[in-house]
Design a protein around this motif. Structure first.
Motif, PDB file in Angstrom:
ATOM      1  N   GLU A 117       0.836  -1.204   0.000  1.00  0.00           N
ATOM      2  CA  GLU A 117       0.000   0.000   0.000  1.00  0.00           C
ATOM      3  C   GLU A 117       0.870   1.252   0.000  1.00  0.00           C
ATOM      4  O   GLU A 117       0.511   2.270  -0.601  1.00  0.00           O
ATOM      5  CB  GLU A 117      -0.907   0.004   1.233  1.00  0.00           C
ATOM      6  N   ASN A 147      -2.072  -4.732   3.236  1.00  0.00           N
ATOM      7  CA  ASN A 147      -3.398  -5.069   3.763  1.00  0.00           C
ATOM      8  C   ASN A 147      -3.358  -6.510   4.281  1.00  0.00           C
ATOM      9  O   ASN A 147      -3.327  -7.463   3.507  1.00  0.00           O
ATOM     10  CB  ASN A 147      -4.453  -4.921   2.671  1.00  0.00           C
ATOM     11  N   GLU A 181      -5.589  -8.257   5.757  1.00  0.00           N
ATOM     12  CA  GLU A 181      -6.806  -9.041   5.544  1.00  0.00           C
ATOM     13  C   GLU A 181      -6.770  -9.765   4.202  1.00  0.00           C
ATOM     14  O   GLU A 181      -7.305 -10.860   4.053  1.00  0.00           O
ATOM     15  CB  GLU A 181      -8.028  -8.126   5.612  1.00  0.00           C
ATOM     16  N   LEU A 182      -6.120  -9.148   3.225  1.00  0.00           N
ATOM     17  CA  LEU A 182      -6.056  -9.740   1.887  1.00  0.00           C
ATOM     18  C   LEU A 182      -4.893 -10.711   1.732  1.00  0.00           C
ATOM     19  O   LEU A 182      -4.962 -11.648   0.929  1.00  0.00           O
ATOM     20  CB  LEU A 182      -5.932  -8.635   0.833  1.00  0.00           C
ATOM     21  N   THR A 241      -4.993  -1.630  13.154  1.00  0.00           N
ATOM     22  CA  THR A 241      -6.277  -1.389  12.499  1.00  0.00           C
ATOM     23  C   THR A 241      -6.380   0.072  12.106  1.00  0.00           C
ATOM     24  O   THR A 241      -5.951   0.970  12.833  1.00  0.00           O
ATOM     25  CB  THR A 241      -7.448  -1.751  13.425  1.00  0.00           C
ATOM     26  N   SER A 242      -6.958   0.310  10.943  1.00  0.00           N
ATOM     27  CA  SER A 242      -7.261   1.658  10.480  1.00  0.00           C
ATOM     28  C   SER A 242      -8.693   1.624   9.968  1.00  0.00           C
ATOM     29  O   SER A 242      -8.980   1.028   8.923  1.00  0.00           O
ATOM     30  CB  SER A 242      -6.303   2.079   9.359  1.00  0.00           C
ATOM     31  N   THR A 244     -10.163  -1.840   8.681  1.00  0.00           N
ATOM     32  CA  THR A 244      -9.174  -2.652   7.978  1.00  0.00           C
ATOM     33  C   THR A 244      -7.963  -2.912   8.863  1.00  0.00           C
ATOM     34  O   THR A 244      -7.501  -2.022   9.581  1.00  0.00           O
ATOM     35  CB  THR A 244      -8.708  -1.951   6.686  1.00  0.00           C
ATOM     36  N   TYR A 246      -4.049  -3.715   8.921  1.00  0.00           N
ATOM     37  CA  TYR A 246      -2.861  -3.593   8.088  1.00  0.00           C
ATOM     38  C   TYR A 246      -1.660  -4.247   8.770  1.00  0.00           C
ATOM     39  O   TYR A 246      -1.585  -4.336   9.998  1.00  0.00           O
ATOM     40  CB  TYR A 246      -2.534  -2.127   7.813  1.00  0.00           C
TER      41      TYR A 246
END
Length: 261
Positions: free
Chosen positions: A135, A154, A156-157, A199-200, A203, A205
């Motif tokens: 990112e 990211n 989560e991905l 967390t942001s 999401t 990270y």
């Protein structure tokens, strides 16, 4: 006469046996083994010879003539009479490495990041746009000299693939579950790598921090971890809130990272 014949036959049998053994040894010594390239996680079987060893088991380990590609790099495989090199290439190419030319000037880092837009520059921290799974990139300077680099992903991905990406390149040394942090060192033991979560919004990270390491700076793992936590704090990157999403990611990362040493 019979005794003479028996002795003569025995001598010739022994001589033939030694000749046969010498022939086998010379045949093995005359074999040429070509260098090979395989992907991390794959195996390769050496079809001949025995007592093979690896000069760098962290890159390529070997057992019963079967080579396992552990991490990217090149290792020499050898026995008493022959040798060859094995190069391990990555299976995962999640993002391009940041600049790790420690001591480089901001202008040199800017040149390295050609094609990436500079996002901000404040408090001796310069950030750039990312690429692939990254990112963003961040660089920390002291007296205009590069001291640390970081990549934002990211989580989560890319949780499992990120863990695999790091394990193909570095050796895990410690986990701080309370602060959602994982610590690695490179094979040469001159660089530390930290994976932290934050967390942001909604999401989660991952921040991957790269810092040079001199073994005289810290003699214990506690020293290593302390050094990395200090670097992470410079980016104001703290642990995520206790959300089910973050806890699930930390569990997945832990299972993946602790499965390989």
């Amino acid at each position: 006469m019979k005794k003479y014949i028996l002795i003569t036959t025995t001598i010739f049998t022994i001589m033939a046996t030694f000749a046969s053994c010498g022939s086998d040894d010379e045949e093995e010594a005359s074999l040429t083994y070509n260098d090979i390239t395989i992907t991390a996680g794959e195996t390769h079987t050496i079809e001949s010879g025995s007592n093979w060893q690896s000069e760098e088991p962290l890159i390529a380990s070997i057992s019963n003539n079967i080579i396992t590609a552990e991490r990217i790099g090149t290792a020499r495989i050898y026995n008493e009479s022959a040798s060859f090199n094995i190069t391990v290439t990555p299976q995962y190419n999640l993002y391009n490495d940041p600049c790790m030319e420690w001591g480089a000037s901001p202008s040199r880092v800017q040149s390295f990041m050609n094609g990436h837009e500079q996002i901000s520059s404040k408090n001796s921290i310069v950030t750039y746009t990312g690429g692939k799974a990254a990112e963003a990139y961040a660089y920390m300077f002291e007296n205009n000299r590069l001291t640390s680099s970081a990549v934002l992903v990211n989580a989560e991905l890319y949780d499992e693939s990120l863990a695999s990406f790091l394990l193909e390149r570095y050796v895990p040394i410690s986990i701080d579950e309370e602060n959602y942090m994982f610590f690695f060192i490179n094979i040469e033991q001159d660089m530390l790598v930290t994976l932290g979560l934050k967390t942001s919004g909604y999401t989660v990270y991952a921040l991957i921090m790269y810092t040079p390491y001199n073994q005289s700076d810290a003699k214990t793992r506690v020293g290593l971890v302390g050094k990395m936590k200090e670097e992470v704090r410079k980016l104001d990157f703290v642990k995520p809130a206790d959300t089910p999403k973050a806890d699930l990611i930390i569990k997945t990362l832990k299972q993946k990272l602790t499965s390989k040493k």
